[in-house]
Design a protein around this motif. Sequence first.
Motif, PDB file in Angstrom:
ATOM      1  N   VAL A   1       0.848  -1.170   0.030  1.00 47.16           N
ATOM      2  CA  VAL A   1       0.191  -0.096  -0.003  1.00 47.16           C
ATOM      3  C   VAL A   1       0.986   1.123  -0.026  1.00 47.16           C
ATOM      4  N   ASP A   2       2.098   1.343   0.876  1.00 49.58           N
ATOM      5  CA  ASP A   2       2.765   2.355   0.944  1.00 49.58           C
ATOM      6  C   ASP A   2       3.552   2.701  -0.341  1.00 49.58           C
ATOM      7  N   ASP A   3       3.939   1.665  -1.014  1.00 52.15           N
ATOM      8  CA  ASP A   3       4.787   1.755  -2.442  1.00 52.15           C
ATOM      9  C   ASP A   3       3.681   2.141  -3.525  1.00 52.15           C
ATOM     10  N   LEU A   4       2.340   1.590  -3.495  1.00 53.88           N
ATOM     11  CA  LEU A   4       1.585   2.170  -4.436  1.00 53.88           C
ATOM     12  C   LEU A   4       1.177   3.622  -4.407  1.00 53.88           C
ATOM     13  N   MET A   5       0.937   4.019  -2.914  1.00 57.47           N
ATOM     14  CA  MET A   5       0.463   5.417  -2.846  1.00 57.47           C
ATOM     15  C   MET A   5       1.619   6.430  -3.160  1.00 57.47           C
ATOM     16  N   GLN A   6       2.932   5.788  -2.803  1.00 60.85           N
ATOM     17  CA  GLN A   6       3.911   6.549  -3.288  1.00 60.85           C
ATOM     18  C   GLN A   6       4.126   6.786  -4.564  1.00 60.85           C
ATOM     19  N   ARG A   7       3.921   5.622  -5.455  1.00 62.13           N
ATOM     20  CA  ARG A   7       4.030   5.667  -6.915  1.00 62.13           C
ATOM     21  C   ARG A   7       2.730   6.863  -7.383  1.00 62.13           C
ATOM     22  N   LEU A   8       1.821   6.733  -7.012  1.00 59.00           N
ATOM     23  CA  LEU A   8       0.629   7.659  -7.360  1.00 59.00           C
ATOM     24  C   LEU A   8       0.930   8.961  -7.179  1.00 59.00           C
ATOM     25  N   GLN A   9       1.496   9.161  -5.887  1.00 58.03           N
ATOM     26  CA  GLN A   9       1.703  10.734  -5.582  1.00 58.03           C
ATOM     27  C   GLN A   9       2.805  11.224  -6.255  1.00 58.03           C
ATOM     28  N   SER A  10       4.136  10.432  -6.637  1.00 55.48           N
ATOM     29  CA  SER A  10       5.191  11.016  -7.157  1.00 55.48           C
ATOM     30  C   SER A  10       5.097  11.010  -8.629  1.00 55.48           C
ATOM     31  N   GLY A  11       4.074  10.429  -9.079  1.00 54.74           N
ATOM     32  CA  GLY A  11       3.959  10.733 -10.887  1.00 54.74           C
ATOM     33  C   GLY A  11       4.989   9.692 -11.337  1.00 54.74           C
ATOM     34  N   GLY A  12       5.714   8.720 -11.024  1.00 56.04           N
ATOM     35  CA  GLY A  12       6.549   7.647 -11.365  1.00 56.04           C
ATOM     36  C   GLY A  12       5.862   6.666 -11.559  1.00 56.04           C
ATOM     37  N   ASN A  13       4.673   6.492 -12.210  1.00 53.86           N
ATOM     38  CA  ASN A  13       3.518   5.408 -12.091  1.00 53.86           C
ATOM     39  C   ASN A  13       3.791   4.296 -13.282  1.00 53.86           C
ATOM     40  N   PRO A  14       3.773   3.003 -12.738  1.00 53.92           N
ATOM     41  CA  PRO A  14       3.638   2.082 -13.801  1.00 53.92           C
ATOM     42  C   PRO A  14       2.440   2.237 -14.646  1.00 53.92           C
ATOM     43  N   SER A  15       2.470   1.372 -15.729  1.00 58.03           N
ATOM     44  CA  SER A  15       1.109   1.487 -16.751  1.00 58.03           C
ATOM     45  C   SER A  15      -0.202   1.454 -15.904  1.00 58.03           C
ATOM     46  N   PRO A  16      -0.544   0.515 -15.293  1.00 56.10           N
ATOM     47  CA  PRO A  16      -1.769   0.696 -14.471  1.00 56.10           C
ATOM     48  C   PRO A  16      -2.264   2.000 -13.777  1.00 56.10           C
ATOM     49  N   SER A  17      -1.242   2.664 -13.259  1.00 54.84           N
ATOM     50  CA  SER A  17      -1.441   3.852 -12.574  1.00 54.84           C
ATOM     51  C   SER A  17      -1.621   5.018 -13.481  1.00 54.84           C
ATOM     52  N   GLU A  18      -0.977   4.768 -14.899  1.00 57.64           N
ATOM     53  CA  GLU A  18      -0.748   5.840 -16.068  1.00 57.64           C
ATOM     54  C   GLU A  18      -2.472   5.750 -16.271  1.00 57.64           C
ATOM     55  N   SER A  19      -3.225   4.730 -16.407  1.00 56.25           N
ATOM     56  CA  SER A  19      -4.529   4.948 -16.779  1.00 56.25           C
ATOM     57  C   SER A  19      -5.275   5.737 -15.642  1.00 56.25           C
ATOM     58  N   PHE A  20      -4.930   5.581 -14.438  1.00 53.22           N
ATOM     59  CA  PHE A  20      -5.495   6.423 -13.296  1.00 53.22           C
ATOM     60  C   PHE A  20      -5.115   7.853 -13.469  1.00 53.22           C
ATOM     61  N   ASP A  21      -3.804   8.141 -13.807  1.00 58.17           N
ATOM     62  CA  ASP A  21      -3.433   9.627 -14.011  1.00 58.17           C
ATOM     63  C   ASP A  21      -4.655  10.055 -15.284  1.00 58.17           C
ATOM     64  N   SER A  22      -4.690   9.339 -16.473  1.00 57.76           N
ATOM     65  CA  SER A  22      -5.325   9.919 -17.421  1.00 57.76           C
ATOM     66  C   SER A  22      -6.811  10.144 -16.981  1.00 57.76           C
ATOM     67  N   LEU A  23      -7.308   9.165 -16.165  1.00 52.47           N
ATOM     68  CA  LEU A  23      -8.556   9.429 -15.748  1.00 52.47           C
ATOM     69  C   LEU A  23      -8.660  10.568 -15.015  1.00 52.47           C
ATOM     70  N   ILE A  24      -7.868  10.920 -14.136  1.00 51.20           N
ATOM     71  CA  ILE A  24      -7.902  11.912 -13.039  1.00 51.20           C
ATOM     72  C   ILE A  24      -7.911  13.200 -14.358  1.00 51.20           C
ATOM     73  N   GLN A  25      -6.721  13.400 -15.234  1.00 51.21           N
ATOM     74  CA  GLN A  25      -6.830  14.408 -16.096  1.00 51.21           C
ATOM     75  C   GLN A  25      -8.060  14.587 -16.665  1.00 51.21           C
ATOM     76  N   GLN A  26      -8.729  13.474 -17.430  1.00 51.98           N
ATOM     77  CA  GLN A  26     -10.127  13.862 -17.858  1.00 51.98           C
ATOM     78  C   GLN A  26     -11.042  14.189 -17.107  1.00 51.98           C
ATOM     79  N   GLN A  27     -11.081  13.936 -15.959  1.00 49.11           N
ATOM     80  CA  GLN A  27     -11.871  14.467 -14.778  1.00 49.11           C
ATOM     81  C   GLN A  27     -11.585  16.050 -14.649  1.00 49.11           C
ATOM     82  N   PHE A  28     -10.479  16.171 -14.612  1.00 51.04           N
ATOM     83  CA  PHE A  28      -9.852  17.637 -14.223  1.00 51.04           C
ATOM     84  C   PHE A  28     -10.317  18.292 -15.356  1.00 51.04           C
TER      85      PHE A  28
END
Length: 112
Positions: A47-74
């Motif tokens: 959990v700590d590793d995943l949260m750090q990756r999400l917050q730092s922007g150094g995301n693997p491909s599954p979280s890239e889709s999370f980032d694009s979802l957040i960008q779309q919502q924004f």
Amino acid sequence: MDGNNWLQQLLTIGLGTTAIVAERLKEASDEWVRSGRLDPEQARKVVDDLMQRLQSGGNPSPSESFDSLIQQQFRKVMKDFGVPDRSEVDELRGRIDRLERQVRDLENRLWR
């Protein structure tokens, strides 16, 4: 609409999204611990590793889709607030430039 108000709402949305992700990750890790797939220390590290990756922007491909979802919502929220996108601003700048040229031309004609 007050500029500070919508900015505050956007920040609240971001914080809310982060809280939801953290909650879901915690629920998943608790389930992994209950099912015996991970021990509690491993679950905490995951959990700590995943949260750090999400917050730092150094995301693997599954979280890239999370980032694009957040960008779309924004972008959707910005559009709902009536904030123009880059292409609309560029178009307006072009129109302003043309109008300024026309005004200068008219002024020059009047002074001749």
